[in-house]
Write a protein that holds these residues in place. Structure first.
Motif, PDB file in Angstrom:
ATOM      1  N   LEU A  55      19.207  -0.567  -3.225  1.00 16.19           N
ATOM      2  CA  LEU A  55      19.388  -1.160  -1.894  1.00 16.19           C
ATOM      3  C   LEU A  55      18.958  -2.630  -1.943  1.00 16.19           C
ATOM      4  N   THR A  56      17.875  -2.906  -2.671  1.00 14.92           N
ATOM      5  CA  THR A  56      17.383  -4.282  -2.805  1.00 14.92           C
ATOM      6  C   THR A  56      18.457  -5.169  -3.450  1.00 14.92           C
ATOM      7  N   PHE A  57      19.015  -4.706  -4.561  1.00 22.49           N
ATOM      8  CA  PHE A  57      20.032  -5.514  -5.257  1.00 22.49           C
ATOM      9  C   PHE A  57      21.245  -5.747  -4.348  1.00 22.49           C
ATOM     10  N   LYS A  58      21.687  -4.692  -3.671  1.00 22.16           N
ATOM     11  CA  LYS A  58      22.882  -4.795  -2.828  1.00 22.16           C
ATOM     12  C   LYS A  58      22.642  -5.715  -1.636  1.00 22.16           C
ATOM     13  N   LEU A  59      21.492  -5.553  -0.945  1.00 20.22           N
ATOM     14  CA  LEU A  59      21.208  -6.371   0.238  1.00 20.22           C
ATOM     15  C   LEU A  59      21.010  -7.837  -0.146  1.00 20.22           C
ATOM     16  N   ARG A  60      20.463  -8.085  -1.336  1.00 20.20           N
ATOM     17  CA  ARG A  60      20.314  -9.476  -1.805  1.00 20.20           C
ATOM     18  C   ARG A  60      21.694 -10.095  -2.038  1.00 20.20           C
ATOM     19  N   GLU A  61      22.589  -9.285  -2.573  1.00 20.26           N
ATOM     20  CA  GLU A  61      23.977  -9.726  -2.820  1.00 20.26           C
ATOM     21  C   GLU A  61      24.657 -10.043  -1.479  1.00 20.26           C
ATOM     22  N   LEU A  62      24.414  -9.203  -0.493  1.00 22.30           N
ATOM     23  CA  LEU A  62      25.102  -9.356   0.809  1.00 22.30           C
ATOM     24  C   LEU A  62      24.497 -10.467   1.656  1.00 22.30           C
ATOM     25  N   TYR A  63      23.148 -10.572   1.671  1.00 22.47           N
ATOM     26  CA  TYR A  63      22.481 -11.467   2.634  1.00 22.47           C
ATOM     27  C   TYR A  63      21.759 -12.638   1.974  1.00 22.47           C
ATOM     28  N   GLY A  64      21.751 -12.675   0.636  1.00 28.29           N
ATOM     29  CA  GLY A  64      21.058 -13.787  -0.047  1.00 28.29           C
ATOM     30  C   GLY A  64      19.621 -13.425  -0.393  1.00 28.29           C
ATOM     31  N   ASP A  65      19.179 -13.864  -1.575  1.00 28.87           N
ATOM     32  CA  ASP A  65      17.844 -13.510  -2.072  1.00 28.87           C
ATOM     33  C   ASP A  65      16.740 -13.886  -1.089  1.00 28.87           C
ATOM     34  N   LYS A  66      16.862 -15.050  -0.481  1.00 35.88           N
ATOM     35  CA  LYS A  66      15.770 -15.560   0.379  1.00 35.88           C
ATOM     36  C   LYS A  66      15.590 -14.666   1.614  1.00 35.88           C
ATOM     37  N   ASN A  67      16.625 -13.902   1.970  1.00 39.85           N
ATOM     38  CA  ASN A  67      16.576 -13.131   3.223  1.00 39.85           C
ATOM     39  C   ASN A  67      16.199 -11.669   3.022  1.00 39.85           C
ATOM     40  N   VAL A  68      15.892 -11.318   1.761  1.00 34.24           N
ATOM     41  CA  VAL A  68      15.556  -9.909   1.491  1.00 34.24           C
ATOM     42  C   VAL A  68      14.220  -9.849   0.741  1.00 34.24           C
ATOM     43  N   ILE A  69      13.224  -9.258   1.419  1.00 34.85           N
ATOM     44  CA  ILE A  69      11.881  -9.144   0.825  1.00 34.85           C
ATOM     45  C   ILE A  69      11.732  -7.707   0.313  1.00 34.85           C
ATOM     46  N   ALA A  70      11.486  -7.575  -0.987  1.00 33.74           N
ATOM     47  CA  ALA A  70      11.270  -6.244  -1.559  1.00 33.74           C
ATOM     48  C   ALA A  70       9.771  -5.971  -1.558  1.00 33.74           C
ATOM     49  N   SER A  71       9.394  -4.723  -1.304  1.00 36.03           N
ATOM     50  CA  SER A  71       7.955  -4.401  -1.331  1.00 36.03           C
ATOM     51  C   SER A  71       7.743  -2.973  -1.784  1.00 36.03           C
ATOM     52  N   ASP A  72       6.552  -2.755  -2.359  1.00 38.25           N
ATOM     53  CA  ASP A  72       6.181  -1.390  -2.749  1.00 38.25           C
ATOM     54  C   ASP A  72       4.661  -1.360  -2.927  1.00 38.25           C
ATOM     55  N   ILE A  73       4.145  -0.174  -3.197  1.00 38.19           N
ATOM     56  CA  ILE A  73       2.684   0.003  -3.320  1.00 38.19           C
ATOM     57  C   ILE A  73       2.199  -0.525  -4.676  1.00 38.19           C
TER      58      ILE A  73
END
Ligand code: VAH
Length: 320
Positions: A15-33
């Motif tokens: 989902l991270t890779f796809k959303l970055r492709e769709l909305y641009g890297d700067k607009n997608v923050i990935a997070s985890d524990i």
């Protein structure tokens, strides 16, 4: 701006890779524990966020002015049966924190995954309808059933725009699944290439609803970009692509690898699988927001073997 919680997981990572492709890297923050998936950590903005800690999520939401959260962190069915309290705490506390952030208007939109695990042994197993008896026998399934009730409640009571899908088993090659009962359908492709044999932890005739990751990601993007009033179900939508048994996927693999051998050693996960439907009626998703799947078992098998062969060859080269 988008925040993905649980971005290192099987669905979260793609989902991270796809959303970055769709909305641009700067607009997608990935997070985890934790930094458990370096492809995700090194592919753009990454933050450590504890999904069970409201302040931890809120700090990240305010730092990046997040308006949409995809909550992909959860403990799945098989692991959840080993640690029932932890599965309840993680799956429920994380959902309440995100719903309450939306209720308090810190964020505008939420995606939260449910699962076919909401169904139980008393649910009709063939072409399982959207509205039916749901008596889940796993802690994971209970958290998903209760979570659906809370999503619908927060929509009706507080106008929270939360959208949800009852994912089937998901098959992917980029990231290994973690602790699911349907994980056999991923492991089998890896073993077919690396070992030529696979010992399956389910019985050969255990039919389960399954979906290729690309279809699951498409459904997730589609439901989130759909017009608000196209979303008529605010608990969670049935979602379906295909369904098959271990024997059927082994035969599909044999078309490419004739000498592949499968053996069966059912374990506790057989009881979980037996409580779930064989296949799902997702007519509401197809009608309300034009859902359509693409990959059937033959397509999934082609794609999995092609990509995994490339992946293993690449790692072999590196190790030489
Ligand atoms: C699991 N992959 O096996 C998850 C999913 C429908 C199954 O919820 O627990």
């Amino acid at each position: 701006k988008i925040l993905i919680i649980g971005a290192c997981g099987q669905i979260g990572s793609e989902l991270t890779f796809k959303l970055r492709e769709l909305y641009g890297d700067k607009n997608v923050i990935a997070s985890d524990i934790s930094y458990s998936n370096l492809d995700v950590v090194n592919s753009g903005i990454f933050e450590i966020v504890d999904a069970q800690n409201y302040a931890s999520i809120k700090v990240c939401v305010e730092k990046y002015k997040i308006d949409t959260v995809y909550l992909m962190a959860a403990m799945l069915s098989a692991t959840g049966e080993k640690y029932p309290q932890k599965a309840w705490d993680l799956n429920m506390e994380s959902l309440f924190h995100v719903l309450n952030l939306a209720r308090a208007k810190f964020i505008k939109k939420v995606f939260w995954p449910s699962s076919i695990a909401v169904f139980g042994p008393t649910t009709p197993k063939e072409y399982t309808p959207q509205y039916t008896v749901m008596e889940p026998t796993t802690v994971y399934g209970i958290t998903k059933q209760v979570g659906e009730r809370w999503c619908e409640y927060y929509f009706n009571k507080y106008g929270v725009d939360v959208r949800s899908l009852r994912y089937p088993g998901i098959i992917s090659w980029k990231t290994l699944p973690g602790g699911g009962t349907t994980d056999y359908a991923v492991e089998i492709y890896h073993k077919a290439i690396t070992n030529g044999t696979y010992e399956c932890f389910l019985k050969e005739d255990t039919e389960l609803p399954m979906m290729f990751m690309d279809d699951a990601i498409k459904a997730t993007v589609d439901i989130m970009i759909a017009d608000k009033d196209a979303i008529k179900i605010r608990s969670s939508y049935n979602l379906s692509a295909t369904s098959f048994t271990p024997k059927e996927v082994a035969n599909a693999i044999k078309k490419h690898i004739p000498e592949f051998k499968i053996t069966y050693a059912p374990d506790y996960r057989q009881d979980i699988a037996k409580s779930w439907p064989k296949n799902i009626n997702d007519s509401y998703a197809r009608q309300d927001w034009k859902w359509k799947h693409q990959f059937n078992l033959a397509d999934i098998t082609n794609e999995m073997l092609k990509q995994l062969n490339k992946k293993y060859k690449a790692t072999l080269k590196k190790s030489n």
